[in-house]
Design an enzyme around this catalytic site. Structure first.
Site, PDB file in Angstrom:
ATOM      1  N   ARG A  42     -16.921  -7.969 -21.782  1.00  0.00           N
ATOM      2  CA  ARG A  42     -17.387  -6.811 -22.969  1.00  0.00           C
ATOM      3  C   ARG A  42     -17.918  -5.796 -22.085  1.00  0.00           C
ATOM      4  NH1 ARG A  42     -22.016  -5.911 -25.876  1.00  0.00           N
ATOM      5  NH2 ARG A  42     -21.752  -5.355 -28.213  1.00  0.00           N
ATOM      6  N   SER A 110     -15.888 -11.160 -35.839  1.00  0.00           N
ATOM      7  CA  SER A 110     -17.363 -11.185 -35.981  1.00  0.00           C
ATOM      8  C   SER A 110     -17.635 -10.938 -37.489  1.00  0.00           C
ATOM      9  CB  SER A 110     -18.186  -9.988 -35.139  1.00  0.00           C
ATOM     10  OG  SER A 110     -18.091  -9.857 -33.955  1.00  0.00           O
ATOM     11  N   LYS A 139     -27.844  -5.460 -28.172  1.00  0.00           N
ATOM     12  CA  LYS A 139     -26.824  -4.549 -28.908  1.00  0.00           C
ATOM     13  C   LYS A 139     -27.841  -3.564 -29.905  1.00  0.00           C
ATOM     14  CE  LYS A 139     -23.300  -5.606 -32.341  1.00  0.00           C
ATOM     15  NZ  LYS A 139     -22.200  -4.602 -32.212  1.00  0.00           N
TER      16      LYS A 139
HETATM   17  N1  TZP Z   1     -23.192  -9.173 -31.213  1.00  0.00           N
HETATM   18  C1  TZP Z   1     -24.381  -9.403 -31.914  1.00  0.00           C
HETATM   19  S1  TZP Z   1     -25.849  -9.721 -31.070  1.00  0.00           S
HETATM   20  C2  TZP Z   1     -25.017  -9.227 -29.719  1.00  0.00           C
HETATM   21  C3  TZP Z   1     -23.830  -8.882 -29.998  1.00  0.00           C
HETATM   22  C4  TZP Z   1     -22.906  -8.800 -28.745  1.00  0.00           C
HETATM   23  C5  TZP Z   1     -25.816  -9.082 -28.443  1.00  0.00           C
HETATM   24  C6  TZP Z   1     -26.312 -10.500 -27.970  1.00  0.00           C
HETATM   25  O1  TZP Z   1     -26.758 -10.481 -26.770  1.00  0.00           O
HETATM   26  P1  TZP Z   1     -28.093 -11.288 -26.259  1.00  0.00           P
HETATM   27  O2  TZP Z   1     -28.534 -10.738 -25.070  1.00  0.00           O
HETATM   28  O3  TZP Z   1     -27.488 -12.751 -26.026  1.00  0.00           O
HETATM   29  O4  TZP Z   1     -29.009 -11.310 -27.338  1.00  0.00           O
END
Ligand code: TZP
Ligand code: MG
Length: 213
Positions: A42, A110, A139
């Site tokens: 990603r 998602s 994010k």
């Molecule tokens: N989609 C929803 S939350 C997120 C994504 C890509 C980020 C997740 O990252 P982390 O560091 O595991 O909270």
């Protein structure tokens, strides 16, 4: 076996933007060494050519490790790397359109609402991603934390598709996620920001397996 049935346990997502010097390939290799069986590439900034080059490298090492390789966002990159699947969000090309162009591969979508979960199932998704479950700084536009109690409802709305929980998941709250009805827990910072990424992966896998018993 349905392709989505392979989506289970710890799902590792690479992110180069969190720790300077830690590249996608390095993160993937460290996670695979710790026993990860699902790796997603990603990168919200890289161009498709760079994504494809990195993806080919990760494709090789995931094959050696007999792990799944999923690409985020780009159908073209997923096809070019011969990835096992593609993960898309609500802002990407429609799941139904992608489904047609990705026969035999894993399609993850998602979702945050029951409508989106039902729609993903109708479009032929193999699994749904649900999150953020907990607050996360990884994010910026992740939105409000949904909490573990939303997982079962969204899974049911998707007709019981394999469900990947994501967002703020770490060693401290993983047991809650493992008992929430999710089939898999996706993590970024819990591995990418750990002092030892291999050790962190091993610990998360062990906690997941212990919590599922
Ligand atoms: N989609 C929803 S939350 C997120 C994504 C890509 C980020 C997740 O990252 P982390 O560091 O595991 O909270
Ligand atoms: Mg996307």
């Amino acid at each position: 076996m349905a392709p989505g049935a392979l989506i289970s346990g710890i799902y590792v997502i690479t992110d180069e933007s969190l720790v300077p010097g830690r590249t996608h390939a390095e993160i993937a290799a460290a996670a695979l060494a710790g026993g990860a069986k699902i790796i997603q590439l990603r990168d919200k900034n890289a161009c498709e050519a760079r994504m494809a080059a990195i993806g080919k490298e990760i494709r090789l090492i995931t094959r050696w490790a007999e792990a799944l390789f999923i690409v985020n966002d780009s159908l073209e990159v997923a096809l070019e790397c011969d990835a096992d699947g593609l993960h898309v969000g609500q802002g990407d090309r429609s799941a139904a359109e992608i489904r047609d162009r990705l026969p035999g591969k894993i399609l993850g979508v998602s979702v945050t609402t029951v409508d989106e979960a039902a729609q993903a199932a109708r479009a032929g998704a193999d699994y749904i991603g649900v999150g953020p479950i907990f607050p996360t700084e990884t994010k910026a536009d992740a939105g409000k934390a949904l909490g573990v109690d939303t997982i079962r409802g969204l899974r049911d709305a998707s007709n019981g598709l394999p469900t990947v929980a994501i967002g703020g998941i770490n060693a401290g709250n993983l047991a809650l996620v493992a008992r929430s009805g999710a089939n898999s827990a996706a993590v970024i910072s819990a591995i990418v920001c750990a002092p030892d990424m291999t050790e962190a992966t091993r610990d998360l896998i062990q906690t997941w397996e212990y919590s599922r018993r």
